[in-house]
Design an enzyme around this catalytic site. Structure first.
Site, PDB file in Angstrom:
ATOM      1  N   CYS A   1      41.134  48.952  -7.746  1.00  0.00           N
ATOM      2  CA  CYS A   1      40.476  49.875  -8.659  1.00  0.00           C
ATOM      3  C   CYS A   1      39.581  50.847  -7.885  1.00  0.00           C
ATOM      4  CB  CYS A   1      39.714  49.098  -9.732  1.00  0.00           C
ATOM      5  SG  CYS A   1      39.400  50.047 -11.243  1.00  0.00           S
TER       6      CYS A   1
ATOM      7  N   HIS B   1      43.687  44.536 -11.315  1.00  0.00           N
ATOM      8  CA  HIS B   1      42.696  43.599 -10.770  1.00  0.00           C
ATOM      9  C   HIS B   1      43.284  42.199 -10.575  1.00  0.00           C
ATOM     10  CE1 HIS B   1      38.964  46.037 -11.210  1.00  0.00           C
ATOM     11  NE2 HIS B   1      39.646  46.621 -12.193  1.00  0.00           N
TER      12      HIS B   1
ATOM     13  N   GLU C   1      41.972  39.867  -8.812  1.00  0.00           N
ATOM     14  CA  GLU C   1      40.845  38.914  -8.767  1.00  0.00           C
ATOM     15  C   GLU C   1      40.423  38.466 -10.163  1.00  0.00           C
ATOM     16  OE1 GLU C   1      38.768  42.763  -9.567  1.00  0.00           O
ATOM     17  OE2 GLU C   1      40.571  42.104  -8.518  1.00  0.00           O
TER      18      GLU C   1
END
Length: 226
Positions: free
Chosen positions: A86, A195, A197
């Protein structure tokens, strides 16, 4: 293996990145502030999402000039793994570590949702745990995720197999060639808008992102054994 999680003013995914590596992957990680000038002792660098410096000027434009970025650039030029998601992807393009740029979503609206992706290249140190063409689900949350590059650069990305992730079913931001993530020619710097994570355990709705961090760790271990 020790991961550096870079923290800029306005970062908001640094905790997610740290938890994914430290708590889920079970590998050492440490926060490194934007004003630091050394990455000594680290084996990989993670640039998290968020709104570094409030996204003033352009997303990632100010963060690119933070003290730590000279060291991140050196780290990358030495062939060590650098991953940005991002805002981290935006910073990598601003720093010249990845080609192209991230523009406003074609809807001109911030988008936050679960997004299906296709793994287009499993021959990178970030994606060996995936199957070629595997469809995965990762969250996206961005207002400037519209990847763009000129025709010559796009052809180079195709020729060098640098397109790593693409959007499937729908393109949420207008990104050229449905690009969601690319890697540098050397193969050690990956940037992507989704994302991983935030998708490392089923409690979060998906654990499809965990394979990215597992790939980094396993490939690091392989290098040690050579």
């Amino acid at each position: 293996m020790k991961f550096a999680v870079i923290v800029f003013p306005g970062s908001n995914c640094d905790l997610d990145m740290y938890a994914a590596v430290k708590d889920i992957l079970g590998v050492d990680a440490e926060y490194v502030q934007h004003y630091e000038k050394s990455l000594q002792g680290f084996d990989a660098v993670l640039l998290p999402g968020g709104f570094s410096y409030g996204d003033y000027l352009r997303t990632g434009a100010i963060a690119r000039f933070s003290n730590i970025m000279d060291e991140v650039i050196r780290f990358a030029q030495e062939g060590k793994p650098v991953f940005g998601t991002c805002n981290g992807f935006q910073i990598l393009t601003e720093a010249g570590l990845l080609p192209g740029a991230l523009r406003r979503n074609d809807s001109l609206k911030f988008i936050s949702k679960q997004q299906k992706l296709r793994v287009a290249n499993t021959h990178t140190l970030f994606t060996t745990a995936y199957e070629q063409g595997e469809i995965i689900t990762l969250p996206i949350a961005h207002g400037e995720g519209n990847y763009y590059c000129d025709k010559e650069t796009l052809q180079q990305l195709r020729d060098n197999d640098q397109i790593v992730f693409t959007y499937t079913n729908d393109n949420p931001n207008g990104s050229i060639e449905n690009i969601a993530g690319i890697i540098n020619k050397q193969g050690n710097v990956l940037g992507m808008m989704p994302h991983p994570e935030r998708a490392v355990e089923e409690l979060l709705g998906s654990e499809d992102g965990l394979k990215l961090f597992q790939s980094m760790y396993k490939n690091y271990q392989k290098e040690l054994c050579k």
